[in-house]
Design an enzyme around this catalytic site. Structure first.
Site, PDB file in Angstrom:
ATOM      1  N   CYS A  17      70.835  55.431  57.480  1.00 22.58           N
ATOM      2  CA  CYS A  17      72.101  55.041  56.871  1.00 22.58           C
ATOM      3  C   CYS A  17      72.563  56.183  55.974  1.00 22.58           C
ATOM      4  O   CYS A  17      71.880  56.539  55.011  1.00 22.58           O
ATOM      5  CB  CYS A  17      71.890  53.769  56.056  1.00 22.58           C
ATOM      6  SG  CYS A  17      73.349  53.237  55.162  1.00 22.58           S
ATOM      7  N   CYS A  23      78.462  57.983  59.812  1.00 18.58           N
ATOM      8  CA  CYS A  23      77.946  56.630  59.538  1.00 18.58           C
ATOM      9  C   CYS A  23      77.266  56.193  60.817  1.00 18.58           C
ATOM     10  O   CYS A  23      77.817  56.388  61.912  1.00 18.58           O
ATOM     11  CB  CYS A  23      79.100  55.694  59.184  1.00 18.58           C
ATOM     12  SG  CYS A  23      78.635  53.929  59.167  1.00 18.58           S
TER      13      CYS A  23
HETATM   14  N1  DGL Z   1      75.538  52.520  58.639  1.00 18.95           N
HETATM   15  C1  DGL Z   1      75.818  52.917  57.326  1.00 18.95           C
HETATM   16  C2  DGL Z   1      75.960  54.436  57.191  1.00 18.95           C
HETATM   17  O1  DGL Z   1      75.410  55.171  57.967  1.00 18.95           O
HETATM   18  C3  DGL Z   1      76.814  52.200  56.464  1.00 18.95           C
HETATM   19  C4  DGL Z   1      77.627  51.075  56.882  1.00 18.95           C
HETATM   20  C5  DGL Z   1      77.978  50.198  55.713  1.00 18.95           C
HETATM   21  O2  DGL Z   1      77.173  49.326  55.433  1.00 18.95           O
HETATM   22  O3  DGL Z   1      79.013  50.400  55.069  1.00 18.95           O
HETATM   23  O4  DGL Z   1      76.590  54.909  56.289  1.00 18.95           O
END
Ligand code: DGL
Length: 261
Positions: free
Chosen positions: A73, A183
Site C-alpha cells: 500500500c 496506488c
Molecule cells: N491501495 C492503497 C495504496 O496503494 C490505498 C487505497 C486507499 O485505501 O485509499 O495507496
C-alpha cells in the site's frame, strides 16, 4: 495461518495486485494477506492514524509468525514505513510510486502520477520527486474515491468510469507519456486508464520490482523457501462481503478469515 508465511497488508484488496506478482515469482512461498477493509480508504485518513495503525498491524503480524513483511500500500508506506521499520525486526519491502523508473522512461519529460491524496501530500512523496525527478514535469493527480469505487462498485462500473474520466484527463492534456500507478488498487483498472490515454503511453506498476526485492531480501536472510504455496486471506471487515469483492477482482472464490490485529 501456516508457520512463517510472508505477510502482506493493504487497506483493502489493492495489494492483491502485488500478491499476484509475488506468487508468480515465489510460487513455493506461503502468504498471509491482510486487508484492513474496516478502515478503507486509507487515502483520506490522517497520517498519525495510519502510522499507529500500520505499526499495530505489523506487530500483530510478527506475533502471528510472519518471516517477512510487504507493505502493499503506497499510502501506508508514505505514512508508516519508517515507524514500522523502527518497531519490528523483519525484512520489509515497502511500496512507493514508481517515479524513479518513470524518469528513465519518459521521452516527453512529463510524468503523470495517480495516487491517493494522502500519498501525494506526504513528505516521502515530495522527497521522492525532489531526489529523482527534478528535471521532469511531474503531474501528481489525487484520485479520491477511486479505491473504494473499485472495491464497492467494481472495476467496470459507471462510478469508476466517471472518476477515471476526470482523473486521467489532466494527464492526457499535459502530454504525460509515462503514468505511474501510485496506488495498488489502480492496476485493477489499468486497461480503462490506458484507454483514456494516447496509444503508446507507458503505465508503470511496481509489483514485479517488489517481488524481485523481496526475493533478494529472503535470500540474504536465508529465509527463502520452506512453504507450500499456500495463501491465507484475512480481513478486519465483514468476511462475506470481502469474499464477494475478492471473487470479482481475483476471479477465484477464497475463504476469508476475520482478523483484528
Ligand atoms: N491501495 C492503497 C495504496 O496503494 C490505498 C487505497 C486507499 O485505501 O485509499 O495507496
Amino acid at each position: 495461518m501456516t508457520p512463517n508465511p510472508i505477510a502482506i497488508f493493504d487497506s483493502g484488496l489493492g495489494g492483491l495486485t502485488v500478491l499476484r506478482a509475488l506468487q508468480a515469482r515465489l510460487p513455493q512461498e506461503d502468504f498471509f494477506y491482510f486487508a484492513d477493509t474496516r478502515f478503507l480508504p486509507y487515502g483520506d485518513r490522517p497520517e498519525v492514524f495510519l502510522r499507529e495503525r500500520g505499526v499495530l498491524i505489523a506487530e500483530a503480524l510478527v506475533r502471528r509468525g510472519a518471516k517477512a513483511l510487504v507493505i502493499a500500500c503506497n499510502t501506508a508506506t508514505a505514512a508508516a514505513a519508517e515507524a514500522i521499520r523502527a518497531a519490528i525486526d523483519l525484512p520489509i519491502v515497502a511500496l512507493e510510486p514508481g517515479v524513479k523508473p518513470a524518469v528513465g522512461l519518459t521521452r516527453s519529460g512529463v510524468i503523470g502520477v495517480l495516487a491517493t491524496t494522502r500519498t501525494l501530500s506526504s513528505e516521502r512523496f515530495h522527497r521522492l520527486v525532489g531526489t529523482h525527478a527534478q528535471t521532469r514535469r511531474v503531474i501528481a493527480q489525487p484520485c479520491p474515491g477511486l479505491a473504494e469505487a473499485i472495491e464497492a462498485a467494481g472495476p467496470d462500473s459507471p462510478q469508476v468510469a466517471a472518476l477515471l474520466d476526470s482523473f486521467v484527463a489532466p494527464l492526457a492534456a499535459a502530454a504525460a507519456d509515462v503514468v505511474v500507478l501510485g496506488c495498488t488498487h489502480y492496476p485493477w483498472v489499468a486497461v480503462a486508464i490506458a484507454r483514456r490515454l494516447p496509444a503508446g503511453t507507458i503505465l508503470l506498476d511496481t509489483g514485479e520490482a517488489v517481488a524481485r526485492q523481496l526475493e533478494r531480501l529472503l535470500l540474504a536472510g536465508n529465509l527463502l523457501g520452506g512453504g507450500e504455496g499456500r495463501l491465507t486471506v484475512a480481513s478486519s471487515g465483514a468476511p462475506a462481503s470481502v469474499a464477494t469483492t475478492v471473487e470479482r477482482l481475483w476471479g477465484r472464490k477464497l475463504t476469508i478469515e476475520h482478523w483484528e490485529p
